[in-house]
Design a protein around this motif. Structure first.
Motif, PDB file in Angstrom:
ATOM      1  N   TYR A   1      -0.033   9.459  11.799  1.00 57.68           N
ATOM      2  CA  TYR A   1       0.703   9.095  13.001  1.00 57.68           C
ATOM      3  C   TYR A   1       1.541   7.853  12.706  1.00 57.68           C
ATOM      4  O   TYR A   1       1.205   7.086  11.793  1.00 57.68           O
ATOM      5  CB  TYR A   1      -0.276   8.764  14.141  1.00 57.68           C
ATOM      6  N   PRO A   2       2.596   7.615  13.489  1.00 58.40           N
ATOM      7  CA  PRO A   2       3.370   6.382  13.302  1.00 58.40           C
ATOM      8  C   PRO A   2       2.505   5.120  13.429  1.00 58.40           C
ATOM      9  O   PRO A   2       2.721   4.149  12.696  1.00 58.40           O
ATOM     10  CB  PRO A   2       4.419   6.445  14.415  1.00 58.40           C
ATOM     11  N   GLY A   3       1.532   5.122  14.324  1.00 57.32           N
ATOM     12  CA  GLY A   3       0.644   3.966  14.460  1.00 57.32           C
ATOM     13  C   GLY A   3      -0.167   3.708  13.201  1.00 57.32           C
ATOM     14  O   GLY A   3      -0.403   2.555  12.824  1.00 57.32           O
ATOM     15  N   ASP A   4      -0.604   4.779  12.518  1.00 53.15           N
ATOM     16  CA  ASP A   4      -1.333   4.642  11.252  1.00 53.15           C
ATOM     17  C   ASP A   4      -0.465   3.926  10.221  1.00 53.15           C
ATOM     18  O   ASP A   4      -0.920   3.049   9.489  1.00 53.15           O
ATOM     19  CB  ASP A   4      -1.712   6.012  10.670  1.00 53.15           C
ATOM     20  N   VAL A   5       0.806   4.348  10.189  1.00 48.23           N
ATOM     21  CA  VAL A   5       1.761   3.807   9.225  1.00 48.23           C
ATOM     22  C   VAL A   5       2.111   2.358   9.581  1.00 48.23           C
ATOM     23  O   VAL A   5       2.169   1.490   8.710  1.00 48.23           O
ATOM     24  CB  VAL A   5       3.015   4.709   9.184  1.00 48.23           C
ATOM     25  N   PHE A   6       2.340   2.098  10.867  1.00 45.91           N
ATOM     26  CA  PHE A   6       2.702   0.756  11.299  1.00 45.91           C
ATOM     27  C   PHE A   6       1.589  -0.249  10.983  1.00 45.91           C
ATOM     28  O   PHE A   6       1.835  -1.315  10.417  1.00 45.91           O
ATOM     29  CB  PHE A   6       3.017   0.756  12.803  1.00 45.91           C
ATOM     30  N   VAL A   7       0.361   0.102  11.312  1.00 43.04           N
ATOM     31  CA  VAL A   7      -0.764  -0.792  11.032  1.00 43.04           C
ATOM     32  C   VAL A   7      -0.959  -0.934   9.518  1.00 43.04           C
ATOM     33  O   VAL A   7      -1.206  -2.038   9.017  1.00 43.04           O
ATOM     34  CB  VAL A   7      -2.055  -0.313  11.732  1.00 43.04           C
ATOM     35  N   GLY A   8      -0.810   0.155   8.783  1.00 39.21           N
ATOM     36  CA  GLY A   8      -0.887   0.075   7.325  1.00 39.21           C
ATOM     37  C   GLY A   8       0.161  -0.861   6.748  1.00 39.21           C
ATOM     38  O   GLY A   8      -0.118  -1.661   5.851  1.00 39.21           O
ATOM     39  N   ALA A   9       1.386  -0.783   7.273  1.00 38.84           N
ATOM     40  CA  ALA A   9       2.461  -1.667   6.813  1.00 38.84           C
ATOM     41  C   ALA A   9       2.129  -3.131   7.115  1.00 38.84           C
ATOM     42  O   ALA A   9       2.357  -4.012   6.274  1.00 38.84           O
ATOM     43  CB  ALA A   9       3.782  -1.271   7.458  1.00 38.84           C
TER      44      ALA A   9
ATOM     45  N   GLY B   1      -3.079   4.260   3.886  1.00 38.47           N
ATOM     46  CA  GLY B   1      -3.189   3.563   2.611  1.00 38.47           C
ATOM     47  C   GLY B   1      -1.871   3.531   1.868  1.00 38.47           C
ATOM     48  O   GLY B   1      -1.536   2.533   1.221  1.00 38.47           O
ATOM     49  N   HIS B   2      -1.096   4.623   1.940  1.00 39.84           N
ATOM     50  CA  HIS B   2       0.220   4.640   1.298  1.00 39.84           C
ATOM     51  C   HIS B   2       1.098   3.522   1.866  1.00 39.84           C
ATOM     52  O   HIS B   2       1.765   2.808   1.117  1.00 39.84           O
ATOM     53  CB  HIS B   2       0.912   5.982   1.519  1.00 39.84           C
ATOM     54  N   ALA B   3       1.118   3.392   3.184  1.00 40.18           N
ATOM     55  CA  ALA B   3       1.940   2.353   3.812  1.00 40.18           C
ATOM     56  C   ALA B   3       1.431   0.967   3.423  1.00 40.18           C
ATOM     57  O   ALA B   3       2.220   0.078   3.088  1.00 40.18           O
ATOM     58  CB  ALA B   3       1.936   2.518   5.335  1.00 40.18           C
ATOM     59  N   ALA B   4       0.123   0.776   3.458  1.00 41.27           N
ATOM     60  CA  ALA B   4      -0.447  -0.532   3.124  1.00 41.27           C
ATOM     61  C   ALA B   4      -0.145  -0.908   1.678  1.00 41.27           C
ATOM     62  O   ALA B   4       0.293  -2.030   1.397  1.00 41.27           O
ATOM     63  CB  ALA B   4      -1.949  -0.527   3.383  1.00 41.27           C
ATOM     64  N   ASN B   5      -0.361   0.016   0.762  1.00 35.92           N
ATOM     65  CA  ASN B   5      -0.137  -0.278  -0.654  1.00 35.92           C
ATOM     66  C   ASN B   5       1.336  -0.536  -0.955  1.00 35.92           C
ATOM     67  O   ASN B   5       1.675  -1.507  -1.636  1.00 35.92           O
ATOM     68  CB  ASN B   5      -0.661   0.861  -1.535  1.00 35.92           C
ATOM     69  N   SER B   6       2.209   0.327  -0.457  1.00 31.54           N
ATOM     70  CA  SER B   6       3.632   0.158  -0.766  1.00 31.54           C
ATOM     71  C   SER B   6       4.206  -1.096  -0.109  1.00 31.54           C
ATOM     72  O   SER B   6       4.974  -1.835  -0.727  1.00 31.54           O
ATOM     73  CB  SER B   6       4.434   1.410  -0.397  1.00 31.54           C
ATOM     74  N   PHE B   7       3.818  -1.378   1.128  1.00 25.83           N
ATOM     75  CA  PHE B   7       4.300  -2.605   1.770  1.00 25.83           C
ATOM     76  C   PHE B   7       3.661  -3.849   1.159  1.00 25.83           C
ATOM     77  O   PHE B   7       4.275  -4.914   1.142  1.00 25.83           O
ATOM     78  CB  PHE B   7       4.099  -2.567   3.287  1.00 25.83           C
ATOM     79  N   GLY B   8       2.449  -3.732   0.647  1.00 22.47           N
ATOM     80  CA  GLY B   8       1.837  -4.863  -0.038  1.00 22.47           C
ATOM     81  C   GLY B   8       2.620  -5.256  -1.280  1.00 22.47           C
ATOM     82  O   GLY B   8       2.944  -6.435  -1.492  1.00 22.47           O
ATOM     83  N   VAL B   9       2.974  -4.270  -2.106  1.00 24.61           N
ATOM     84  CA  VAL B   9       3.773  -4.521  -3.316  1.00 24.61           C
ATOM     85  C   VAL B   9       5.157  -5.038  -2.926  1.00 24.61           C
ATOM     86  O   VAL B   9       5.648  -6.030  -3.479  1.00 24.61           O
ATOM     87  CB  VAL B   9       3.883  -3.236  -4.175  1.00 24.61           C
TER      88      VAL B   9
END
Length: 188
Positions: free
Chosen positions: A156-164, A114-122
């Motif tokens: 995991y990096p995959g969690d972050v990549f997909v979130g981004a 969620g951190h990656a998704a939210n920050s990359f969304g903004v």
């Protein structure tokens, strides 16, 4: 070895490498980067930037931006994490002896971040809206926030990549919808 197991093994090994860069000098910085409340001044600066550009109608892009964050947050936390039930690295008993857990673990599941998704969304919303060099700094900020989650042992990096990817996708989607509504004069 089936494809999914192969990808999970790569993700696990990459996690152990990236998580292993830990040092007492970086711990505080990564805890800081991961804390969503310390970014309130940045968010206020971005709101002010929208006010400067749109005047009294700055609420319109703000609504689009809030929809970005709402969608990224709900997609990762309400839909994906319960559906995929992928344990966070810090909750994986097979990794506990091999990794650094810096600041607690969070919830049980971690796919997608969620951190990656939210920050990359903004970041995507502003970057695609303004296409300026100064907005590249927001993409770097989003990447650092995302890396901090790996460093702290919660994704995991995959969690972050997909979130981004989710964040970038929703940032793009809501920006384009906002721009289309504005161009067709549906927004005053």
């Amino acid at each position: 070895m089936p494809m999914l197991e192969w990808l999970q093994e790569i993700d696990r090994n990459l996690f152990l490498t990236l998580n292993g860069f830990g040092s007492p000098h970086l711990d505080g910085l990564m805890i800081f980067m991961s804390n969503k409340y310390v970014w309130i001044p940045l968010y206020l600066l971005l709101v002010f930037r929208l006010y400067q550009e749109h005047g009294k109608k700055f609420y319109q892009p703000i609504i689009a931006l809030l929809l970005v964050v709402l969608c990224t947050d709900q997609m990762t936390s309400t839909v994906m994490k319960p559906y995929f039930e992928r344990l966070r690295p810090c909750n994986d008993p097979g990794l506990s002896e091999l990794m650094n857990i810096i600041n607690g673990c969070g919830g049980k599941f971690g796919f997608a971040s969620g951190h990656a998704a939210n920050s990359f969304g903004v970041a995507a919303f502003f970057f695609l809206k303004e296409k300026s060099k100064s907005m590249v700094a927001l993409l770097i900020w989003a990447a650092l926030v995302s890396y901090s989650r790996i460093y702290l042992g919660v994704h995991y990096p995959g969690d972050v990549f997909v979130g981004a990817l989710i964040g970038f996708g929703f940032g793009y989607l809501w920006l384009k919808l906002y721009q289309r509504l504005k161009a067709k004069a549906y927004l005053p």
